[in-house]
Scaffold this motif. Structure first.
Motif, short mmCIF file in Angstrom:
data_model
loop_
_atom_site.label_atom_id
_atom_site.label_comp_id
_atom_site.label_asym_id
_atom_site.label_seq_id
_atom_site.Cartn_x
_atom_site.Cartn_y
_atom_site.Cartn_z
N GLY A 112 40.84 -7.03 45.88
CA GLY A 112 42.04 -7.04 46.41
C GLY A 112 42.72 -8.37 46.52
N GLY A 113 43.95 -8.42 46.33
CA GLY A 113 44.72 -9.82 46.52
C GLY A 113 45.01 -9.99 48.07
N ILE A 114 44.59 -11.25 48.45
CA ILE A 114 44.57 -11.67 49.89
C ILE A 114 45.43 -12.82 50.06
CG2 ILE A 114 43.32 -12.41 51.91
CD1 ILE A 114 40.85 -10.97 51.20
N PHE A 115 46.68 -12.70 50.82
CA PHE A 115 47.43 -13.72 50.86
C PHE A 115 47.65 -14.04 52.52
CE2 PHE A 115 49.03 -10.97 47.49
CZ PHE A 115 49.15 -12.06 46.35
N ILE A 116 47.46 -15.25 53.01
CA ILE A 116 47.51 -15.53 54.24
C ILE A 116 48.97 -16.76 54.41
CG2 ILE A 116 46.85 -16.58 56.29
CD1 ILE A 116 43.99 -15.93 55.59
N ARG A 117 49.88 -16.18 54.97
CA ARG A 117 51.22 -17.09 55.10
C ARG A 117 51.64 -17.49 56.49
NH1 ARG A 117 56.11 -14.99 56.84
NH2 ARG A 117 55.93 -12.60 57.21
N ALA A 134 44.49 -12.87 44.04
CA ALA A 134 46.01 -12.99 43.94
C ALA A 134 46.52 -13.83 42.67
CB ALA A 134 46.23 -13.65 45.27
N GLU A 135 45.49 -14.53 42.33
CA GLU A 135 46.14 -15.25 41.29
C GLU A 135 46.22 -14.16 39.99
OE1 GLU A 135 44.40 -19.55 40.68
OE2 GLU A 135 42.78 -18.33 41.87
N GLN A 136 45.10 -13.62 39.90
CA GLN A 136 45.13 -12.53 38.64
C GLN A 136 46.09 -11.48 38.98
OE1 GLN A 136 41.10 -10.90 38.74
NE2 GLN A 136 40.06 -13.00 38.51
N LEU A 137 46.61 -10.93 40.03
CA LEU A 137 47.62 -9.95 40.32
C LEU A 137 48.95 -10.47 40.17
CD1 LEU A 137 46.05 -8.35 43.58
CD2 LEU A 137 46.52 -7.35 41.32
N THR A 138 49.32 -11.81 40.53
CA THR A 138 50.61 -12.43 40.29
C THR A 138 50.84 -13.13 38.90
OG1 THR A 138 49.96 -14.21 41.40
CG2 THR A 138 50.97 -12.53 42.77
N GLY A 139 49.72 -13.64 38.34
CA GLY A 139 50.07 -14.39 37.17
C GLY A 139 50.22 -15.80 37.40
#
Length: 201
Positions: free
Chosen positions: A153-158, A170-175
């Protein structure tokens, strides 16, 4: 070194108690006659007496003999003439002890030295507590990274409009690469049709 400016402190150690394991360890130990002891089960030594009671103890020879007769303590290690220990506390909980001892007839410890040691112990307890928090935080972060870098699963913390952390998924999901994601506005990865909806949510 600081204690040495205030009183005789060539034989000094810090003991910490792990209640879960019921073990006493000695992360700092400086002594003229004894090597650093290995971790040990909680027993009946003078150190454990301070840990058990949570009170300072000035064990001059007469006091030590009395405690031994009462069955409160057992002699351990090289026999000292004066033994002085104060608890290290977090709130009302005793988690360690700061100890000084002498093997010579002079200098001797008294109530004044015990009071000074009690004051110093508060600073040491605070420093140990801070270090423990830092280690716990580092351990928690290491566990988080181990999990987040292996999940699909993509994990993003902002924070604000920037990503502070993204995982490999997250890199793989967004490109985008990690460096690209961390440099861009977080809304750039959201399709324009969904940006208002995302902001509302």
């Amino acid at each position: 070194a600081i204690l040495g400016e205030l009183m005789y402190a060539r034989n000094c150690y810090i003991a910490l108690y792990d209640a879960a394991a019921d073990v006493v360890t000695f992360p700092y130990f400086s002594d003229e006659r004894e090597p650093t002891p290995p971790p040990r089960k909680f027993g009946r030594g003078l150190t454990e007496y301070v840990l058990r009671t949570g009170r300072p103890l000035l064990a001059v020879p007469e006091k030590l003999e009395e405690l031994v007769r009462q069955g409160e303590v057992q002699r351990m290690g090289a026999p000292s003439l004066d033994w002085m220990g104060v608890p290290l506390k977090k709130g009302d909980t005793t988690f360690g002890a700061l100890v000084l001892q002498t093997y010579e007839e002079k200098p001797l410890y008294g109530e004044k030295e015990k009071e000074i040691l009690a004051i110093v112990s508060q600073q040491i307890a605070t420093a140990i507590e801070q270090k423990s928090r830092e280690q716990a935080l580092q351990e928690s972060e290491n566990k988080f990274r181990a999990v987040s870098e292996t999940t699909s699963g993509g994990i993003f913390i902002r924070r604000g409009d920037r990503f502070r952390y993204v995982n490999s998924a997250a890199e793989q999901l967004t490109g985008y690469s990690r460096a690209e994601l961390l440099a861009m506005d977080h809304m750039q990865i959201v399709h324009p049709d969904f940006r208002i909806l995302l902001q509302e949510r």
